[in-house]
Write a protein that holds these residues in place. Structure first.
Motif, PDB file in Angstrom:
ATOM      1  N   LEU A 128       0.969  -1.634  -0.086  1.00 47.75           N
ATOM      2  CA  LEU A 128       0.031  -0.275   0.176  1.00 47.75           C
ATOM      3  C   LEU A 128       0.612   1.322   0.168  1.00 47.75           C
ATOM      4  O   LEU A 128       0.443   2.618  -0.314  1.00 47.75           O
ATOM      5  CB  LEU A 128      -0.395   0.646   1.004  1.00 47.75           C
ATOM      6  N   ALA A 129       1.822   0.414   1.098  1.00 46.04           N
ATOM      7  CA  ALA A 129       2.806   2.182   0.797  1.00 46.04           C
ATOM      8  C   ALA A 129       3.666   2.776  -1.044  1.00 46.04           C
ATOM      9  O   ALA A 129       4.010   3.536  -1.593  1.00 46.04           O
ATOM     10  CB  ALA A 129       4.391   2.387   1.650  1.00 46.04           C
ATOM     11  N   THR A 130       3.416   1.733  -1.270  1.00 44.58           N
ATOM     12  CA  THR A 130       4.683   1.659  -2.539  1.00 44.58           C
ATOM     13  C   THR A 130       3.374   2.296  -3.417  1.00 44.58           C
ATOM     14  O   THR A 130       3.823   3.073  -4.250  1.00 44.58           O
ATOM     15  CB  THR A 130       4.553   0.537  -3.217  1.00 44.58           C
ATOM     16  N   LYS A 131       1.822   1.827  -3.072  1.00 42.97           N
ATOM     17  CA  LYS A 131       1.163   2.867  -3.928  1.00 42.97           C
ATOM     18  C   LYS A 131       1.303   4.048  -4.063  1.00 42.97           C
ATOM     19  O   LYS A 131       0.879   4.788  -4.836  1.00 42.97           O
ATOM     20  CB  LYS A 131       0.079   2.029  -3.978  1.00 42.97           C
ATOM     21  N   GLN A 132       0.875   4.233  -2.533  1.00 41.32           N
ATOM     22  CA  GLN A 132       1.238   6.412  -2.044  1.00 41.32           C
ATOM     23  C   GLN A 132       1.658   6.582  -2.585  1.00 41.32           C
ATOM     24  O   GLN A 132       2.144   7.660  -2.688  1.00 41.32           O
ATOM     25  CB  GLN A 132       0.620   5.844  -0.381  1.00 41.32           C
TER      26      GLN A 132
END
Length: 272
Positions: A128-132
């Protein structure tokens, strides 16, 4: 006054701070030595040996990083205040606000490298951090410091990424602070500015020109940050745009290439 750490087993200033000690004395500061246990295992309050004053006296510590975890800085601050009547320039809240990236991020986030903060990361959280953050390559650190061998994650190998986070925490040991910071792994230009701010005044203005493209709003944010003595590191993206990297408490930030004589001569003009 300035409090410097004492060299272990010798009644002299820690050799790493000798140049600063001499420069501070020359600038007119009263300098005293303290015996800090080297931060790792024993609360700082156990190792204090400083002069005692009848009236409350202002002081600045210049030495090794003191952990916020386990209230080490809190013990150090209140030990000096209650026993020695020495009041350090930054209280525990101000110290942590400057040291912990998660604390300063909300104040400077419009100019900082985008960041995600995780206490207990999972594979799902990393994805999720990667997408953000819109990046597959992430720079990682704890809330205060990084370790060069464990500072990069390729999220295409999320299992390997979890291993790196675990290794980072293990390497930092009880010096691990707070949680994990994840940022896009970006290449910055080699130029970097470390600004020194004392009670809202950017001291650098008295020995060098600030970047001409420093935004007026960022300048005001620097002046209004809730720390009486701190540093703010500013770099440039490859396109030349300014970016705030991080902040640090001014008592434990290194001078880098700055002359100790210049630094203490200017600081003396504003310290009361």
């Amino acid at each position: 006054m300035i409090l410097f750490p004492k060299q272990p087993h010798e009644n002299v200033v820690d050799y790493m701070f000798l140049d600063e000690y001499l420069a501070a004395q020359k600038a007119g500061f009263k300098c005293h030595l303290i015996i800090p246990e080297r931060i790792k295992d024993t609360p700082m309050s156990v190792g204090i040996k400083a002069p005692k004053f009848e009236k409350e006296t202002n002081g600045i510590y210049r030495g090794w990083i003191i952990r916020s975890n386990n209230n080490y800085y809190t013990g150090f601050y209140h030990g000096l205040l209650d026993v020695n009547r020495i009041k350090l320039v930054n209280n525990p809240f101000q110290y942590k606000t400057a040291q912990f990236l998660c604390e300063s991020y909300s104040h400077f986030n419009n100019w900082m490298i985008p960041s995600v903060f995780l206490q207990h990361p999972t594979k799902k959280m990393i994805k999720l951090a990667t997408k953000q953050l819109k990046s597959l390559n992430l720079f990682v650190k704890d809330y205060v410091k990084s370790e060069p061998q464990y500072n990069k994650i390729d999220v295409r190998d999320v299992d390997g990424g979890m291993d790196i986070l675990n290794s980072l925490k293990e390497e930092r040991g009880d010096m691990f602070e707070g949680g994990f910071v994840l940022r896009p792994y970006v290449d910055l230009m080699s130029v970097e500015y470390r600004l020194w701010v004392y009670k809202g005044r950017i001291l650098n203005e008295f020995w060098e020109k600030l970047p001409e493209d420093l935004p007026a709003l960022l300048y005001k944010k620097i002046e209004s940050f809730k720390s009486d003595f701190y540093t703010i590191d500013i770099g440039r993206y490859k396109n030349g745009q300014l970016v705030v990297i991080e902040t640090g408490d001014g008592q434990v930030s290194g001078l880098k290439a700055l002359s100790p004589e210049i630094f203490y001569n200017q600081l003396k003009k504003f310290v009361k």
